[in-house]
Design a protein around this motif. Structure first.
Motif, PDB file in Angstrom:
ATOM      1  N   THR A 192      -2.593  -4.253  -4.337  1.00  0.00           N
ATOM      2  CA  THR A 192      -2.405  -3.347  -3.200  1.00  0.00           C
ATOM      3  C   THR A 192      -2.498  -1.889  -3.640  1.00  0.00           C
ATOM      4  OG1 THR A 192      -0.977  -4.972  -2.095  1.00  0.00           O
ATOM      5  CG2 THR A 192      -0.841  -2.694  -1.329  1.00  0.00           C
ATOM      6  N   THR A 195      -6.051  -0.959  -4.271  1.00  0.00           N
ATOM      7  CA  THR A 195      -6.748  -0.760  -2.995  1.00  0.00           C
ATOM      8  C   THR A 195      -6.436   0.603  -2.408  1.00  0.00           C
ATOM      9  OG1 THR A 195      -6.584  -3.143  -2.570  1.00  0.00           O
ATOM     10  CG2 THR A 195      -7.118  -1.729  -0.695  1.00  0.00           C
ATOM     11  N   TYR A 274     -14.497  -3.653  -7.772  1.00  0.00           N
ATOM     12  CA  TYR A 274     -13.673  -3.519  -6.557  1.00  0.00           C
ATOM     13  C   TYR A 274     -13.373  -2.053  -6.258  1.00  0.00           C
ATOM     14  CZ  TYR A 274      -9.783  -4.031  -3.324  1.00  0.00           C
ATOM     15  OH  TYR A 274      -8.960  -3.938  -2.229  1.00  0.00           O
ATOM     16  N   THR A 278     -14.290  -0.242  -2.660  1.00  0.00           N
ATOM     17  CA  THR A 278     -13.339   0.418  -1.758  1.00  0.00           C
ATOM     18  C   THR A 278     -13.497   1.934  -1.778  1.00  0.00           C
ATOM     19  OG1 THR A 278     -11.713   0.173  -3.555  1.00  0.00           O
ATOM     20  CG2 THR A 278     -11.597  -1.396  -1.743  1.00  0.00           C
ATOM     21  N   LEU A 303      -6.273   0.643   5.712  1.00  0.00           N
ATOM     22  CA  LEU A 303      -5.644  -0.179   4.675  1.00  0.00           C
ATOM     23  C   LEU A 303      -4.968  -1.404   5.279  1.00  0.00           C
ATOM     24  CD1 LEU A 303      -4.716  -0.541   1.697  1.00  0.00           C
ATOM     25  CD2 LEU A 303      -2.692   0.809   2.295  1.00  0.00           C
ATOM     26  N   ILE A 306      -7.200  -4.398   5.978  1.00  0.00           N
ATOM     27  CA  ILE A 306      -7.687  -4.923   4.700  1.00  0.00           C
ATOM     28  C   ILE A 306      -6.624  -5.807   4.046  1.00  0.00           C
ATOM     29  CG2 ILE A 306      -8.329  -4.269   2.339  1.00  0.00           C
ATOM     30  CD1 ILE A 306      -9.753  -1.854   3.491  1.00  0.00           C
ATOM     31  N   SER A 310      -6.555 -10.160   3.723  1.00  0.00           N
ATOM     32  CA  SER A 310      -6.820 -10.462   2.312  1.00  0.00           C
ATOM     33  C   SER A 310      -6.518 -11.907   1.946  1.00  0.00           C
ATOM     34  CB  SER A 310      -5.994  -9.534   1.417  1.00  0.00           C
ATOM     35  OG  SER A 310      -4.604  -9.821   1.552  1.00  0.00           O
ATOM     36  N   SER A 330     -13.509  -8.127   4.322  1.00  0.00           N
ATOM     37  CA  SER A 330     -12.370  -7.501   3.643  1.00  0.00           C
ATOM     38  C   SER A 330     -12.581  -7.622   2.138  1.00  0.00           C
ATOM     39  CB  SER A 330     -11.054  -8.173   4.044  1.00  0.00           C
ATOM     40  OG  SER A 330      -9.980  -7.687   3.252  1.00  0.00           O
ATOM     41  N   LEU A 332     -10.686  -6.943  -0.266  1.00  0.00           N
ATOM     42  CA  LEU A 332      -9.496  -7.420  -0.959  1.00  0.00           C
ATOM     43  C   LEU A 332      -9.410  -8.940  -0.944  1.00  0.00           C
ATOM     44  CD1 LEU A 332      -6.954  -6.714  -2.480  1.00  0.00           C
ATOM     45  CD2 LEU A 332      -5.772  -6.373  -0.306  1.00  0.00           C
ATOM     46  N   TYR A 335     -11.369  -9.946  -3.941  1.00  0.00           N
ATOM     47  CA  TYR A 335     -10.690  -9.483  -5.150  1.00  0.00           C
ATOM     48  C   TYR A 335      -9.433 -10.298  -5.412  1.00  0.00           C
ATOM     49  CZ  TYR A 335      -8.715  -6.145  -8.504  1.00  0.00           C
ATOM     50  OH  TYR A 335      -8.193  -5.548  -9.624  1.00  0.00           O
TER      51      TYR A 335
END
Length: 379
Positions: A192, A195, A274, A278, A303, A306, A310, A330, A332, A335
């Protein structure tokens, strides 16, 4: 080509120097990768612990006392007895307790006579996770109590009980056998943080140029749009990768004893991809923001979906079909899949290649879209 790379390197160094001149921002980055991840890993428990429970015992028999005794630590914390349902509901409404166990009159007598009897558990489910866990644990406790009481009533010895035909449920817990919440929570918080920072740091660097009026100077310089924006991504990406290394080797692994099964090289390579992906979202935010405040609010707004899409908190199978389709855009989501597989399962690129491909496609789309927006605005 040599001049092209020299310009990118020079601009990258310029971005790093600007970041080093902002001690408050450096402090915030350090906090996210250390204290924030530590608090998430050590302070959040996904299991039921010390849930306050009180009892309405209308029987006051040996059987009722035995059942009450089983609602004990570590799952439940017995807080005493209440006199009636009115007092119990008042405590539940005020959030003083999580559950109330209501044992009826003649509870033991009905059990001795072989009659069906029931106890009631009132649970505060305003927090659905705790309410569901409390109900599940209470169901298991009462089922074990009923089985033990029947066995004792029939006068069966341990040997005779073991000889009875039963269905035995055997299971293996893979990758986190002790179900340590700190492993999941610390990794989840780290992802998080990555991100958040990979979106906001490049966006903040670009918006800062707007506020200072230097973005127009860069736009009319011999630098291309890519030479202006890519160094912001590279410089902030290097800072984020350094923060990830500090977090892994100084917080997660030594403090939570995370046994990393996979390749650090693969994990950091996936993380770099990643961050690049982003960052494209961050550059888009920068092109439509006129101030740091706008950029921050837009970043938080983007955010949240996303994170929610996730798959970290809700499995895709439990989501509506429209939400599952949204997970495909998304970054995330991909990832998350790769990070947990690499760190906890020891997965290699032959296993995570599909998620890696999805993240690569999103990275190219998002970054090129951000560059296109910048070129359209300042070109």
């Amino acid at each position: 080509m040599h001049t092209y790379l020299d310009r990118i390197i020079a601009m990258t160094l310029k971005e790093l120097k600007q970041l080093l001149r902002d001690p408050m921002l450096l402090l915030i980055i350090a906090y996210f990768f250390t204290a924030d991840v530590y608090m998430a890993g050590s302070g959040i428990n996904l299991n039921l612990r010390n849930a306050a429970v009180m009892v309405i015992d209308n029987d006051h028999s040996a059987a009722s006392r035995e059942l009450i005794y089983r609602f004990r630590l570590p799952y439940f914390h017995f807080q005493g007895e209440v006199t009636g349902k009115t007092q119990a509901e008042d405590l539940l409404n005020k959030g003083k307790i999580l559950a109330v166990l209501d044992i009826p009159e003649n509870f033991q007598q009905h059990l001795l006579q072989g009659q069906a009897t029931a106890v009631q558990l009132q649970v505060d489910s305003s927090n659905t996770v705790l309410g569901t866990l409390a109900s599940a644990y209470a169901t298991q406790i009462t089922a074990d109590f009923g089985q033990d009481f029947v066995t004792s009533r029939l006068g069966l010895t341990n040997t005779e009980t073991a000889a009875l035909p039963i269905i035995e449920n055997r299971f293996r817990v893979l990758y986190n056998p002790n179900q340590v919440d700190g492993w999941f929570m610390s990794i989840s918080e780290l992802l998080t943080v990555i991100t958040l920072l990979s979106m906001l740091l490049p966006a903040a660097a670009a918006v800062r140029e707007k506020e200072r009026g230097t973005i127009e100077q860069l736009a009319v310089s011999p630098l291309s749009s890519l030479q202006i924006l890519l160094p912001k991504v590279i410089s902030m990406g290097l800072v984020i990768l350094l923060g990830v290394a500090v977090c892994l080797f100084c917080i997660i692994i030594p403090l939570f004893h995370l046994p990393v099964k996979g390749s650090f090289g693969l994990f950091f390579s996936v993380t770099a991809l990643y961050v690049f992906t982003t960052s494209g979202i961050g550059l888009f935010i920068a092109t439509i923001s006129k101030s740091m405040a706008q950029m921050t609010m837009l970043g938080i707004m983007l955010l949240m979906p996303i994170l929610l899409l996730s798959g970290a908190w809700t499995p895709p199978e439990a989501m509506p079909s429209a939400m599952r389709m949204g997970m495909t855009i998304s970054p995330l989501y991909y990832y998350n899949e790769m990070s947990y597989a690499i760190l906890l399962k020891g997965a290699g690129i032959e296993i995570v290649w599909d998620s890696l491909l999805g993240l690569s496609v999103l990275g190219l789309v998002f970054f090129n879209f951000g560059v296109w927006r910048f070129r359209r605005q300042f070109g």
